[in-house]
Design a protein around this motif. Structure first.
Motif, PDB file in Angstrom:
ATOM      1  N   LEU A  58       0.817  -1.216   0.000  1.00 15.71           N
ATOM      2  CA  LEU A  58       0.000   0.000   0.000  1.00 15.71           C
ATOM      3  C   LEU A  58       0.853   1.270   0.000  1.00 15.71           C
ATOM      4  O   LEU A  58       0.515   2.251  -0.653  1.00 15.71           O
ATOM      5  CB  LEU A  58      -0.928   0.011   1.208  1.00 15.71           C
ATOM      6  N   ARG A  67      -3.559   9.655  -2.388  1.00 15.24           N
ATOM      7  CA  ARG A  67      -4.686   9.109  -1.608  1.00 15.24           C
ATOM      8  C   ARG A  67      -6.018   9.190  -2.349  1.00 15.24           C
ATOM      9  O   ARG A  67      -7.050   8.834  -1.804  1.00 15.24           O
ATOM     10  CB  ARG A  67      -4.798   9.839  -0.274  1.00 15.24           C
ATOM     11  N   TRP A  70      -9.015   4.597  -4.985  1.00 15.23           N
ATOM     12  CA  TRP A  70      -9.804   3.655  -4.204  1.00 15.23           C
ATOM     13  C   TRP A  70      -9.121   2.303  -4.302  1.00 15.23           C
ATOM     14  O   TRP A  70      -8.864   1.816  -5.403  1.00 15.23           O
ATOM     15  CB  TRP A  70     -11.240   3.555  -4.716  1.00 15.23           C
ATOM     16  N   ILE A  71      -8.820   1.707  -3.151  1.00 12.62           N
ATOM     17  CA  ILE A  71      -8.104   0.438  -3.123  1.00 12.62           C
ATOM     18  C   ILE A  71      -9.004  -0.626  -2.505  1.00 12.62           C
ATOM     19  O   ILE A  71      -9.550  -0.435  -1.413  1.00 12.62           O
ATOM     20  CB  ILE A  71      -6.796   0.562  -2.313  1.00 12.62           C
ATOM     21  N   LEU A  72      -9.185  -1.730  -3.215  1.00 13.07           N
ATOM     22  CA  LEU A  72      -9.981  -2.844  -2.723  1.00 13.07           C
ATOM     23  C   LEU A  72      -9.283  -3.459  -1.511  1.00 13.07           C
ATOM     24  O   LEU A  72      -8.119  -3.835  -1.598  1.00 13.07           O
ATOM     25  CB  LEU A  72     -10.121  -3.900  -3.835  1.00 13.07           C
ATOM     26  N   PRO A  73      -9.968  -3.541  -0.367  1.00 14.45           N
ATOM     27  CA  PRO A  73      -9.330  -4.104   0.834  1.00 14.45           C
ATOM     28  C   PRO A  73      -9.230  -5.628   0.740  1.00 14.45           C
ATOM     29  O   PRO A  73     -10.084  -6.355   1.221  1.00 14.45           O
ATOM     30  CB  PRO A  73     -10.254  -3.655   1.971  1.00 14.45           C
ATOM     31  N   ALA A  74      -8.201  -6.095   0.082  1.00 11.92           N
ATOM     32  CA  ALA A  74      -7.989  -7.537  -0.098  1.00 11.92           C
ATOM     33  C   ALA A  74      -6.487  -7.796  -0.141  1.00 11.92           C
ATOM     34  O   ALA A  74      -5.694  -6.879  -0.334  1.00 11.92           O
ATOM     35  CB  ALA A  74      -8.645  -8.015  -1.389  1.00 11.92           C
ATOM     36  N   ARG A  75      -6.127  -9.037   0.015  1.00  7.07           N
ATOM     37  CA  ARG A  75      -4.711  -9.394  -0.075  1.00  7.07           C
ATOM     38  C   ARG A  75      -4.211  -9.175  -1.487  1.00  7.07           C
ATOM     39  O   ARG A  75      -4.950  -9.325  -2.453  1.00  7.07           O
ATOM     40  CB  ARG A  75      -4.512 -10.861   0.286  1.00  7.07           C
TER      41      ARG A  75
END
Length: 96
Positions: A58, A67, A70-75
């Motif tokens: 990240l 910033r 939008w970042i997908l909260p996943a591994r």
């Protein structure tokens, strides 16, 4: 990743100054689930600006893009190398 001709229906904000678009079918479970959840494709940039190393965390993503992303909260995926890019018209490998 296949590079395909952009038809007139492809908006400028997707193709930019190019006459083609790159299409990748992801096998990442979170991306597949998201795409299935809304029944469509995802338009995205690569995880690096052209010529830079792929972001693997990240901190690097935020350094590259700020910033506003939008970042997908996943591994992260397990790929260690960027995908192969092939020009679908000529069959020429653009990136191994």
């Amino acid at each position: 990743t296949l590079v395909l001709p952009a038809t007139p229906k492809v908006p400028f904000w997707i193709r930019g100054r190019h006459e083609s678009i790159a299409v990748r079918i992801s096998t990442h479970p979170a991306i597949v689930a998201l795409s299935h959840a809304f029944g469509g494709a995802i338009v995205s940039t690569s995880a690096n600006p052209a010529g830079q190393q792929p972001a693997r965390d990240l901190r690097t993503l935020y350094r590259y893009f700020g910033r506003s992303l939008w970042i997908l909260p996943a591994r992260l995926g397990r790929q260690r190398r960027p995908s192969r890019i092939v020009d679908a018209r000529s069959g020429r490998i653009l990136r191994e």
